[in-house]
Design an enzyme around this catalytic site. Structure first.
Site, PDB file in Angstrom:
ATOM      1  N   CYS A 118      -6.167   2.052  -2.818  1.00 56.91           N
ATOM      2  CA  CYS A 118      -5.474   2.562  -1.649  1.00 56.91           C
ATOM      3  C   CYS A 118      -6.328   3.670  -1.043  1.00 56.91           C
ATOM      4  O   CYS A 118      -6.267   4.821  -1.496  1.00 56.91           O
ATOM      5  CB  CYS A 118      -4.092   3.089  -2.023  1.00 56.91           C
ATOM      6  N   CYS A 141       0.816  -1.214   0.000  1.00 59.54           N
ATOM      7  CA  CYS A 141       0.000   0.000   0.000  1.00 59.54           C
ATOM      8  C   CYS A 141       0.848   1.262   0.000  1.00 59.54           C
ATOM      9  O   CYS A 141       1.259   1.766   1.052  1.00 59.54           O
ATOM     10  CB  CYS A 141      -0.961   0.036   1.188  1.00 59.54           C
TER      11      CYS A 141
END
Length: 419
Positions: free
Chosen positions: A356, A176
């Site tokens: 994300c 991420c």
């Protein structure tokens, strides 16, 4: 959904029978793809090789570090998430021998397979930053990338009344790409609400040259950088931490190409470690030149070993390494592997989708969803580049529930891909 027998736990041993499918890894990708396979073909004999006794919902650790989520809700016993009908081999992989169609365990014993799915995740290389391992969890040194340290992040944030707060991001790829700056945003939001932000010097040090890899999301993020008066230090790579001395050392690349070692004092530092493929992948015939498990970017099949597929953080696709990516990859791998076994053309193509959710303040999230080449792939008919309360509710409320009760149970909502 078909009914299966309960998962069986097997000791590490050498099997005389060959499993239809061996899955390496009991994380998000491994559990999701196994559940997807069994949903489609319950008769498969599948083994999951996973040494850990617990399973973590890691996307919530950033919220834990911001005081917005209970860390104990992010962890469950591994046997509770193992799909019914699988054999759980509680051992670690030492080596993959794809020419012999077998996985060798760390005790020297082997597991034979007809088809292999590599979902081994990545390794957090804490040791690549001098002094970091000894410093973590004390002297103001923390990281949301570890279950036991995310609560310490919140302890530091809520107790800080002034001084220097450093946040770091290593070179890509990492889990991420937005998580390092999310730690900063949530800390700054708390300090702003508490009236102490003016007394704290905030700096974000990233080894990269940009704030976020997909340019469409940068303007909204920059508004928060300015709101929080955070300094951005690009091409600044953390190389050493002196915990007791409260000094961090960075290699900073100048425009002239010259790298300078810079020491920066801190009262708090949130560190994101470098991240690499597991050694048993890097050292195997499955690896690409960078060490990741090589796959075709569309089919997720290995280019040299057609009975090997990979998904999740370990595979070589140039996309964001997120749980959302694994959710869509699981369907691609499940359908393509079954088609390959049946001698049919593989029907699914992966478009690089990853998500994300960039938590920029309590109650607001920029839901960054994108695929290969930075193409925006929003799930909902909203402007994905702007912070949203709806996206916050999705991140903080819906997605944790859906992870445990949907993704890991082969409830494949919103998994369509396109190329």
């Amino acid at each position: 959904m078909p009914q299966h027998s309960a998962p069986s736990v097997a000791p590490a041993c050498t099997w005389d029978t060959t499993f239809d499918v061996v899955v390496i890894g009991g994380g998000s990708a491994g559990i999701a793809v196994t559940a997807s396979l069994l949903r489609r073909q319950p008769s498969l004999t599948i083994a999951i090789v996973e040494p850990r006794e617990t399973h973590d919902y890691q996307p919530a650790w950033t919220l834990v570090g911001g005081g917005l989520f209970d860390v104990e809700r992010t962890r469950r016993p591994m046997n509770e998430v193992m799909p019914d009908g699988v054999t759980w081999i509680r051992a670690a992989v030492a080596r993959i021998e794809p020419d012999e169609n077998r996985v060798r365990l760390d005790n020297g014993q082997t597991v034979p397979y007809r088809d292999l799915i590599v979902a081994a995740g990545l390794r957090l290389a804490w040791e690549r930053i001098d002094g970091l391992e000894q410093a973590l969890g004390k002297d103001g040194v923390t990281s949301n990338y570890r279950y036991d340290l995310a609560p310490y992040t919140w302890d530091l944030v809520r107790s800080m009344q002034g001084g220097s707060a450093l946040f770091t991001q290593p070179a890509m790829p990492i889990k991420c790409a937005g998580a390092p700056q999310k730690a900063m945003y949530l800390a700054c939001d708390h300090w702003r609400r508490s009236g102490v932000l003016d007394r704290i010097d905030v700096e974000f040090n990233t080894a990269g040259a940009v704030l976020f890899g997909v340019a469409a999301f940068v303007p909204a993020l920059m508004k928060y950088v300015m709101r929080y008066r955070a300094n951005l230090a690009f091409s600044s790579n953390l190389v050493a931490v002196d915990g007791p001395g409260k000094v961090a050392h960075f290699d900073v690349a100048g425009a002239d190409g010259v790298t300078t070692r810079v020491a920066k004092p801190f009262d708090m530092i949130h560190v994101v470690p470098p991240q690499v493929a597991p050694d048993f992948i890097r050292d195997s015939a499955l690896a690409d030149p960078a060490g990741w498990c090589e796959v075709d970017h569309a089919t997720l099949q290995h280019p040299r070993y057609p009975n090997v597929f990979a998904l999740g953080d370990v595979c070589s696709v140039p996309n964001a390494k997120t749980a959302a990516a694994a959710r869509k990859q699981a369907v691609v791998v499940a359908e393509n592997l079954l088609a390959m076994r049946a001698g049919r053309l593989m029907p699914r193509r992966y478009d690089g989708y990853g998500a994300c959710p960039l938590t920029v303040e309590k109650g607001k999230v920029v839901l960054a969803e994108f695929g290969y080449g930075g193409k925006l792939l929003p799930t909902f008919p909203l402007d994905p580049t702007q912070p949203s309360t709806l996206a916050w509710l999705l991140k903080a409320k819906l997605l944790p529930w859906f992870y445990w009760n949907g993704m890991l149970k082969a409830r494949e909502w919103f998994t369509k891909t396109s190329v």
